[in-house]
Design an enzyme around this catalytic site. Sequence first.
Site, PDB file in Angstrom:
ATOM      1  N   THR A 319      -8.382  -8.529  -2.348  1.00  0.00           N
ATOM      2  CA  THR A 319      -8.537  -7.104  -2.652  1.00  0.00           C
ATOM      3  C   THR A 319      -9.404  -6.912  -3.888  1.00  0.00           C
ATOM      4  O   THR A 319     -10.269  -6.037  -3.920  1.00  0.00           O
ATOM      5  CB  THR A 319      -7.158  -6.458  -2.867  1.00  0.00           C
ATOM      6  OG1 THR A 319      -6.382  -6.623  -1.689  1.00  0.00           O
ATOM      7  CG2 THR A 319      -7.291  -4.979  -3.186  1.00  0.00           C
ATOM      8  N   GLN A 349      -6.792  -3.283   2.879  1.00  0.00           N
ATOM      9  CA  GLN A 349      -7.383  -3.165   1.541  1.00  0.00           C
ATOM     10  C   GLN A 349      -8.902  -3.339   1.603  1.00  0.00           C
ATOM     11  O   GLN A 349      -9.399  -4.391   2.020  1.00  0.00           O
ATOM     12  CB  GLN A 349      -6.783  -4.200   0.589  1.00  0.00           C
ATOM     13  CG  GLN A 349      -5.321  -3.975   0.259  1.00  0.00           C
ATOM     14  CD  GLN A 349      -4.374  -4.512   1.310  1.00  0.00           C
ATOM     15  OE1 GLN A 349      -4.795  -5.154   2.272  1.00  0.00           O
ATOM     16  NE2 GLN A 349      -3.095  -4.268   1.136  1.00  0.00           N
ATOM     17  N   GLN A 371      -7.925   2.737   2.768  1.00  0.00           N
ATOM     18  CA  GLN A 371      -6.921   2.204   1.859  1.00  0.00           C
ATOM     19  C   GLN A 371      -7.610   1.610   0.642  1.00  0.00           C
ATOM     20  O   GLN A 371      -8.562   0.831   0.762  1.00  0.00           O
ATOM     21  CB  GLN A 371      -6.085   1.126   2.562  1.00  0.00           C
ATOM     22  CG  GLN A 371      -4.990   0.550   1.693  1.00  0.00           C
ATOM     23  CD  GLN A 371      -4.116  -0.434   2.446  1.00  0.00           C
ATOM     24  OE1 GLN A 371      -4.050  -0.418   3.666  1.00  0.00           O
ATOM     25  NE2 GLN A 371      -3.434  -1.290   1.714  1.00  0.00           N
ATOM     26  N   ASP A 372      -7.157   2.019  -0.547  1.00  0.00           N
ATOM     27  CA  ASP A 372      -7.662   1.443  -1.810  1.00  0.00           C
ATOM     28  C   ASP A 372      -9.114   1.808  -2.105  1.00  0.00           C
ATOM     29  O   ASP A 372      -9.901   0.963  -2.537  1.00  0.00           O
ATOM     30  CB  ASP A 372      -7.530  -0.079  -1.806  1.00  0.00           C
ATOM     31  CG  ASP A 372      -6.100  -0.552  -1.789  1.00  0.00           C
ATOM     32  OD1 ASP A 372      -5.216   0.287  -1.616  1.00  0.00           O
ATOM     33  OD2 ASP A 372      -5.873  -1.760  -1.922  1.00  0.00           O
ATOM     34  N   ASP A 393      -2.764   5.057  -0.786  1.00  0.00           N
ATOM     35  CA  ASP A 393      -2.854   4.634  -2.196  1.00  0.00           C
ATOM     36  C   ASP A 393      -4.302   4.548  -2.650  1.00  0.00           C
ATOM     37  O   ASP A 393      -4.685   3.610  -3.343  1.00  0.00           O
ATOM     38  CB  ASP A 393      -2.178   3.277  -2.389  1.00  0.00           C
ATOM     39  CG  ASP A 393      -0.746   3.241  -1.928  1.00  0.00           C
ATOM     40  OD1 ASP A 393      -0.245   2.140  -1.682  1.00  0.00           O
ATOM     41  OD2 ASP A 393      -0.103   4.297  -1.804  1.00  0.00           O
ATOM     42  N   ARG A 469       3.067   7.192  -5.228  1.00  0.00           N
ATOM     43  CA  ARG A 469       4.283   6.385  -5.166  1.00  0.00           C
ATOM     44  C   ARG A 469       4.163   5.265  -6.193  1.00  0.00           C
ATOM     45  O   ARG A 469       3.047   4.862  -6.578  1.00  0.00           O
ATOM     46  CB  ARG A 469       4.522   5.837  -3.768  1.00  0.00           C
ATOM     47  CG  ARG A 469       3.416   4.949  -3.222  1.00  0.00           C
ATOM     48  CD  ARG A 469       3.793   4.441  -1.852  1.00  0.00           C
ATOM     49  NE  ARG A 469       2.773   3.536  -1.320  1.00  0.00           N
ATOM     50  CZ  ARG A 469       3.013   2.604  -0.412  1.00  0.00           C
ATOM     51  NH1 ARG A 469       4.235   2.415   0.033  1.00  0.00           N
ATOM     52  NH2 ARG A 469       2.046   1.848   0.045  1.00  0.00           N
ATOM     53  N   TRP A 471       3.739   1.937  -7.657  1.00  0.00           N
ATOM     54  CA  TRP A 471       3.356   0.562  -7.370  1.00  0.00           C
ATOM     55  C   TRP A 471       4.130  -0.389  -8.270  1.00  0.00           C
ATOM     56  O   TRP A 471       4.576  -1.450  -7.850  1.00  0.00           O
ATOM     57  CB  TRP A 471       1.852   0.432  -7.575  1.00  0.00           C
ATOM     58  CG  TRP A 471       1.300  -0.937  -7.387  1.00  0.00           C
ATOM     59  CD1 TRP A 471       1.848  -1.985  -6.708  1.00  0.00           C
ATOM     60  CD2 TRP A 471       0.055  -1.406  -7.886  1.00  0.00           C
ATOM     61  NE1 TRP A 471       1.024  -3.080  -6.753  1.00  0.00           N
ATOM     62  CE2 TRP A 471      -0.083  -2.752  -7.467  1.00  0.00           C
ATOM     63  CE3 TRP A 471      -0.964  -0.823  -8.642  1.00  0.00           C
ATOM     64  CZ2 TRP A 471      -1.201  -3.516  -7.800  1.00  0.00           C
ATOM     65  CZ3 TRP A 471      -2.079  -1.588  -8.957  1.00  0.00           C
ATOM     66  CH2 TRP A 471      -2.189  -2.913  -8.535  1.00  0.00           C
TER      67      TRP A 471
END
Length: 551
Positions: A319, A349, A371-372, A393, A469, A471
Amino acid sequence: MATLLHLSVLSLLISLSYASRHHHFTQPARPPLRSAVAGIPPEIQQACMATRYPETCQSTIAQFPKLPPNPSPLEIIESAFSISAENLKTAQSMVQSILDSSAASVNRSNAAKTCLEVLGYSERRTAAVAADALPRGRMKDARAWASASIVYQYDCWSALKYVNDTQGVNQTMSFLDTSLIVSTSNALSMTRSLDLFGNDTKSWGPPKTERDGFWEASSGSGELGFAGGFPSVLAANATVCKGDAGGAGGCYKTVQEAVDAAPSGLESGERFVIHIKAGVYEEIVRVPFEKKNVVFWGDGMGETVITGSLNAGIPGITTYNTPTVGVMGDGFMATGLTIQNTAGPDAHQAVAFRSDSDLSFVENCEFLGNQDTLYAHSLRQLYKSCRITGNVDFIFGNSAAIFQDCTILIGPRQVTPEKGETNTVTAHGRTDPAQSAGFAFLGCLVNGTDEYMKLYYSKPKVHQDYLGRPWKQYSRTVFINCVLEKLIAPAGWLPWSGDFALSTLYYGEYGNTGGGADLSKRVPWSSQIPADHIYSYSVRNFLQGDEWIEL
C-alpha cells in the site's frame, strides 16, 4: 487505513469481507503504567510523569551516561531523544539482519526493505529534533517531527507483522514495540509538556486529548483557514510537456525527469517550480526526501493529469508503494493538477497521492481513486479548494492535515445498487495521544458523485456512508462549518471493530449544515466541538501556518 506493507500473499484473505479488506490492526501492546522507581533522581522522576511509560522513562534516562547532575527539563528531553536514537540504530541493525537472511523469502525481503526505508526517515526526523528544533526552542517543530518519527517506527512494526515467521522477526517486532516506540513516545510526551506548561515539571502529566476535555491554548480569532493562495503566474524552473525532448532548454518528457533535475536541499524561501503542461502523464512519480520546496504547477484539474494503477493486489507491491505520486521532500506545493489511481474498486488499496512533506500546501488539485485515494501519511499538510473522490477510507494517514474549502465526493464501488455498500470518508491513524496529528475539514462539501447518487437514490436504505472510522487508538477527525449532504448516515461515524478506540478517539463536529448534518442521532462516542475551541483546528494553531504560509 493501510498499514505500510500489504503483501501479495494476503490478497486472497483480504477479499473475504469488508472488514478484512482494510488491514487495520490495533497498536502493539505497551508496558503498563507504573509509579516512579525508588532511587531515581527527583528531576527525572518528575519529568517522566509526563509520559505514558514513566518507569521505563525513569530507568533509561537515569542510566544515560551523558546526563549532567541536576538536569534541566530540556536536558532530560534531549537525553530521551538520544536514547531513542540509540534504539533506532539497534532496530536498523536488527532489520538489516532480517534482510540479509531472507534471500529465499521475497515477502520478508520486501518487508525488511520497507522497514529500513521508513526507519531511515525516522532517523532523519529524530536527528532534526535534536540538532535543530530543541536548540532553537522550536517546540512545535519538535513535536511534529517526533510525531512523524513514531509513525515510521510503527509502520516498520506493521510491515513485519505480515512476515513474522522467524525468531529474528519476532525479536525485532518486540524490540520495536517495547523499546524503540516507547522511548520515542516518552521523548515526545515530555516535549509536549515542556511546550504547553513550561519548565515547571510539577504541572506536567501524561498526554490528554480533547476526549479528556483538554484543548491546547489557541488564538481564538481571525481566519480559521488560509485566505491566500498561489500566485496567478509562477516562474518555471523546468517544464514538462508531452512528446518533446528533455534538457535544460526544452521540455522534459516526464514529471520524474523534471523532479530529478531539481537541486537538493533548497533553503526556505527558495522554490523549484515545475510547470507540467496539459496532457496525460502515465507514470509513477517520487519526490525524494532531499528534494525540498518542489512545486508542481499544472494547467488545471482535468487538463494536467498524472495517472497510474499500482495497487496492493500486485505481487510485491505494498500500500505504501502504490501511490501514483509520492512526496517525501518538505515544503512541497502543487496546483492545477489531477492525480489519479485507476486500479479500480476491486483492487483494494490503491493510492493516488501520498505525502510525508512537512509544511506542504496543495491547492486546486484533484485526487481520484477508490480505496485509499489520498494518503496524508505524516507531518503538516494543507489542502485548499481540492476535489477528492473515493469510497473506502479514502482520506487516511497519521498527519496533521487541514482540508479547507474542499469537495469530498464518494464514488461507487459496485455497479449493482441492490447489493448496497458501506463507505467511509476518513480513517485517521494516530497511535499515541501525544502526537500532534489529526484531520480537520473546514468549510468543505461532502457529497457523492453523480454516478454514486444515482445508485444511492435508487435504494437509499442499502447504501451507508460515514464521515470516518478509527483506524488506530487515538484517531482524531473534525468537521467544522462544512456542508454534509443527506447521504451521510444519521449515526455519522462508523466503529472499526467492536468497541476498539471508541473511548479514546476524538470525532468532533461544529457548525455543519446539510441533510447529513443533523446531530440528534449521532453515535454517542462522537462530540460537538465547543464554540470556544474551534480555533484549535485553525491553520494558524493546528499547522503553525502563520510561520510558513503568508496568512
